[in-house]
Design a protein around this motif. Structure first.
Motif, PDB file in Angstrom:
ATOM      1  N   ASN A 165      -0.097  -6.508   7.681  1.00  9.63           N
ATOM      2  CA  ASN A 165      -0.359  -7.894   7.391  1.00  9.63           C
ATOM      3  C   ASN A 165      -0.938  -8.452   8.789  1.00  9.63           C
ATOM      4  O   ASN A 165      -0.625  -9.673   9.298  1.00  9.63           O
ATOM      5  N   SER A 166      -1.548  -7.494   9.382  1.00  6.91           N
ATOM      6  CA  SER A 166      -1.970  -7.718  10.927  1.00  6.91           C
ATOM      7  C   SER A 166      -2.766  -9.075  10.865  1.00  6.91           C
ATOM      8  O   SER A 166      -2.749  -9.727  11.754  1.00  6.91           O
ATOM      9  N   ALA A 167      -3.800  -9.085   9.952  1.00 10.24           N
ATOM     10  CA  ALA A 167      -4.569 -10.074   9.914  1.00 10.24           C
ATOM     11  C   ALA A 167      -4.024 -11.632  10.470  1.00 10.24           C
ATOM     12  O   ALA A 167      -4.672 -12.164  11.236  1.00 10.24           O
ATOM     13  N   GLY A 168      -3.037 -11.732   9.509  1.00 15.59           N
ATOM     14  CA  GLY A 168      -2.595 -13.300  10.028  1.00 15.59           C
ATOM     15  C   GLY A 168      -1.445 -12.932  11.116  1.00 15.59           C
ATOM     16  O   GLY A 168      -1.200 -14.023  11.801  1.00 15.59           O
ATOM     17  N   ILE A 276      -5.244   2.296  14.605  1.00 16.91           N
ATOM     18  CA  ILE A 276      -4.090   1.654  13.888  1.00 16.91           C
ATOM     19  C   ILE A 276      -4.650   0.727  12.818  1.00 16.91           C
ATOM     20  O   ILE A 276      -4.310   0.807  11.540  1.00 16.91           O
ATOM     21  N   LYS A 277      -5.348  -0.367  13.216  1.00 21.19           N
ATOM     22  CA  LYS A 277      -5.896  -1.149  12.452  1.00 21.19           C
ATOM     23  C   LYS A 277      -6.889  -0.396  11.261  1.00 21.19           C
ATOM     24  O   LYS A 277      -6.655  -0.761  10.058  1.00 21.19           O
ATOM     25  N   LEU A 278      -7.495   0.687  11.419  1.00 12.23           N
ATOM     26  CA  LEU A 278      -8.433   1.298  10.533  1.00 12.23           C
ATOM     27  C   LEU A 278      -7.649   1.875   9.822  1.00 12.23           C
ATOM     28  O   LEU A 278      -7.952   1.976   8.545  1.00 12.23           O
ATOM     29  N   VAL A 279      -6.348   2.707  10.019  1.00 10.99           N
ATOM     30  CA  VAL A 279      -5.585   3.302   9.204  1.00 10.99           C
ATOM     31  C   VAL A 279      -4.893   2.204   8.358  1.00 10.99           C
ATOM     32  O   VAL A 279      -4.936   2.585   6.882  1.00 10.99           O
ATOM     33  N   ASP A 280      -4.547   1.088   8.757  1.00 14.88           N
ATOM     34  CA  ASP A 280      -3.760   0.019   7.877  1.00 14.88           C
ATOM     35  C   ASP A 280      -4.844  -0.642   6.975  1.00 14.88           C
ATOM     36  O   ASP A 280      -4.741  -0.442   5.910  1.00 14.88           O
ATOM     37  N   GLY A 281      -6.221  -0.772   7.314  1.00  9.50           N
ATOM     38  CA  GLY A 281      -7.132  -0.990   6.177  1.00  9.50           C
ATOM     39  C   GLY A 281      -7.556  -0.112   5.271  1.00  9.50           C
ATOM     40  O   GLY A 281      -7.515  -0.412   4.131  1.00  9.50           O
ATOM     41  N   ARG A 347       0.728  10.715  11.379  1.00  4.80           N
ATOM     42  CA  ARG A 347       1.683  11.017  10.201  1.00  4.80           C
ATOM     43  C   ARG A 347       0.943  10.194   9.070  1.00  4.80           C
ATOM     44  O   ARG A 347       0.626  10.492   7.825  1.00  4.80           O
ATOM     45  N   ARG A 348       0.829   8.758   9.230  1.00  2.55           N
ATOM     46  CA  ARG A 348       0.190   7.896   8.443  1.00  2.55           C
ATOM     47  C   ARG A 348      -1.300   8.599   8.001  1.00  2.55           C
ATOM     48  O   ARG A 348      -1.548   8.310   6.884  1.00  2.55           O
ATOM     49  N   ILE A 349      -2.070   8.757   8.980  1.00  4.35           N
ATOM     50  CA  ILE A 349      -3.333   9.528   8.607  1.00  4.35           C
ATOM     51  C   ILE A 349      -3.185  10.643   7.601  1.00  4.35           C
ATOM     52  O   ILE A 349      -4.066  10.668   6.654  1.00  4.35           O
ATOM     53  N   ARG A 350      -2.355  11.387   7.892  1.00  8.61           N
ATOM     54  CA  ARG A 350      -2.096  12.724   7.050  1.00  8.61           C
ATOM     55  C   ARG A 350      -1.712  12.084   5.564  1.00  8.61           C
ATOM     56  O   ARG A 350      -1.952  12.706   4.553  1.00  8.61           O
ATOM     57  N   GLU A 351      -0.787  11.163   5.500  1.00 11.10           N
ATOM     58  CA  GLU A 351      -0.378  10.685   4.316  1.00 11.10           C
ATOM     59  C   GLU A 351      -1.404  10.178   3.686  1.00 11.10           C
ATOM     60  O   GLU A 351      -1.773  10.386   2.151  1.00 11.10           O
ATOM     61  N   LEU A 352      -2.353   9.271   4.242  1.00  8.01           N
ATOM     62  CA  LEU A 352      -3.396   8.677   3.581  1.00  8.01           C
ATOM     63  C   LEU A 352      -4.474   9.769   3.225  1.00  8.01           C
ATOM     64  O   LEU A 352      -5.109   9.897   2.110  1.00  8.01           O
ATOM     65  N   ALA A 353      -4.575  10.895   4.196  1.00  8.41           N
ATOM     66  CA  ALA A 353      -5.305  11.977   3.877  1.00  8.41           C
ATOM     67  C   ALA A 353      -4.997  12.760   2.533  1.00  8.41           C
ATOM     68  O   ALA A 353      -5.754  13.182   1.712  1.00  8.41           O
ATOM     69  N   THR A 354      -3.774  12.659   2.195  1.00  6.30           N
ATOM     70  CA  THR A 354      -3.248  13.547   0.962  1.00  6.30           C
ATOM     71  C   THR A 354      -3.408  12.725  -0.166  1.00  6.30           C
ATOM     72  O   THR A 354      -3.756  13.257  -1.396  1.00  6.30           O
TER      73      THR A 354
END
Length: 397
Positions: A165-168, A276-281, A347-354
């Motif tokens: 929820n970084s946007a806000g 990080i923002k990218l990953v979040d997005g 880690r997050r990248i990898r999670e998303l990657a999977t």
DNA sequence: CTTAGGG
DNA sequence: CCCTAAG
């Protein structure tokens, strides 16, 4: 050592100003020229840089030196981690920490580069990466459960990306971050100064004459810029950070041929915060919705086209998977890398990657006839878009 | 115009 | 990062 540099900087500043006036507007510079213009004209910025450079005799000096001595860096990080967070609203908290830490890391980087001889710097970096981050992220991912969450359920759990929820949430906290970092004006000013220099020269087509080993990085401005988003004239997201290898590269490039200048123009270094923002997005909107991600999370950055986001993601996947294979070796490399990627992020990248493997030929040969037996594009196509297509503004008069 | 892919 | 092809 530090004192030696100051005159240079001052001279550079005025030098730069003259240049700007003389050359006025170089072709193809207009938009960016205004950037510099703002930088120079903006009273605030002006004040900052001048203050940072000139008024080192005050308490700034103390901070300044302390910072360069890296001890401040640690102290700063610690403060944020412990006391700073409390005074900040919970939601944006993690974001703040990320952004701030990003800047912190960059600075550590910088310090590391400047005082390459100091073993301490490297140690500090490692420390920040290994200790600081996991702790911070521990709040985002209390347990390994997040992993299961993602792989098991289609919809990403909100808790997974606490910074989503970084946007806000970012706006307040980022301001706090800036305020927090007031004490760093010394460094900040210096960096702004350098950045103007760098930016200006980069607009002229080629690499700025290497003036010093200073690597301008200012996340704070970026934070501010991004918090207000949409229309901020102060478009100086200047995480310019030239790594040693890169400046080398640039030099080589300009040396090779001047015609090569039009290619690989200005590549902006990706900051941790951006990554990080990218990953979040991606976590929110899914892989492939680059335009949406761009508009929602990178609205303030004119550069960073959707394609850039995609490219970055591609690279992130590569590095993360590389790290997956032989963790030992690559891990070592990453630490020596100019831009080490914090493990939690990886880690997050990898999670998303999977979840959605990058558009790769998963099925080398699918018979077009029976391929679409199930309409859902297997994996990547449409992960799950909460508020998908009809969101985008359609100019249906 | 947006995305995928290769350079 | 840049360029191109395809939807």
């Amino acid at each position: 050592m530090k004192t030696d540099r100051k005159p240079h900087l001052i001279k550079k500043l005025s030098d730069m100003k003259r240049q700007r006036v003389d050359e006025s507007i170089v072709p193809g510079l207009e938009d960016e020229a205004t950037e510099v213009e703002h930088l120079l004209a903006e009273p605030k910025s002006e004040h900052v840089s001048v203050d940072g450079v000139l008024c080192l005799g005050k308490e700034n000096l103390e901070k300044h030196l302390k910072m360069e001595d890296f001890s401040c860096a640690f102290d700063y990080g610690w403060k944020i981690n412990c006391g700073g967070l409390d005074s900040i609203h919970g939601q944006g908290g993690d974001d703040l920490k990320l952004e701030v830490l990003d800047g912190l890391l960059d600075e550590v980087d910088e310090v590391d580069d400047i005082h390459a001889a100091h073993d301490l710097s490297g140690a500090c970096e490692d420390f920040l990466l290994d200790i600081e981050f996991p702790e911070k992220f521990a709040e985002l991912e209390p347990c390994e459960g997040s992993n299961l969450h993602n792989s098991s359920s289609e919809s990403h759990s909100p808790g997974f990306s606490g910074s989503s929820n970084s946007a806000g949430g970012i706006s307040e906290s980022s301001i706090a971050a800036v305020q927090e970092s007031n004490g760093r004006n010394g460094v900040l000013g210096k960096m702004v100064n350098c950045d103007v220099h760098q930016t200006f020269w980069s607009k002229c087509g080629c690499q700025a004459p290497v003036m010093d080993t200073i690597h301008p990085t200012i996340e704070n401005v970026q934070d501010l810029d991004q918090s207000d988003d949409d229309e901020k004239p102060l478009e100086l997201e200047s995480d310019y950070e030239l790594s040693a290898s890169e400046s080398e590269d640039e030099l080589e490039k300009s040396k090779r041929s001047k015609t090569a200048c039009d290619r690989r123009k200005h590549q902006r270094m990706w900051t941790l915060a951006e990554v990080i923002k990218l990953v979040d997005g991606i976590a929110q909107y899914g892989v492939g919705r680059w335009t949406d991600i761009k508009r929602l999370l990178f609205a303030s950055s004119a550069y960073r086209t959707p394609v850039d986001l995609r490219d970055k993601w591609r690279n992130l996947l590569r590095s993360s998977s590389a790290l997956k294979h032989n963790r030992r070796e690559v891990d070592n490399d990453l630490k020596h890398a100019v831009r080490p990627l914090p493990k939690p992020v990886v880690r997050r990248i990898r999670e998303l990657a999977t979840i959605h493997p990058y558009p790769r030929v998963r099925s080398p040969k699918i018979s077009p006839v029976d391929a679409p037996s199930s309409k859902h594009p297997t994996t990547k196509g449409a992960p799950v878009y909460p508020h998908a297509r009809n969101l985008r503004r359609k100019k249906c008069s």
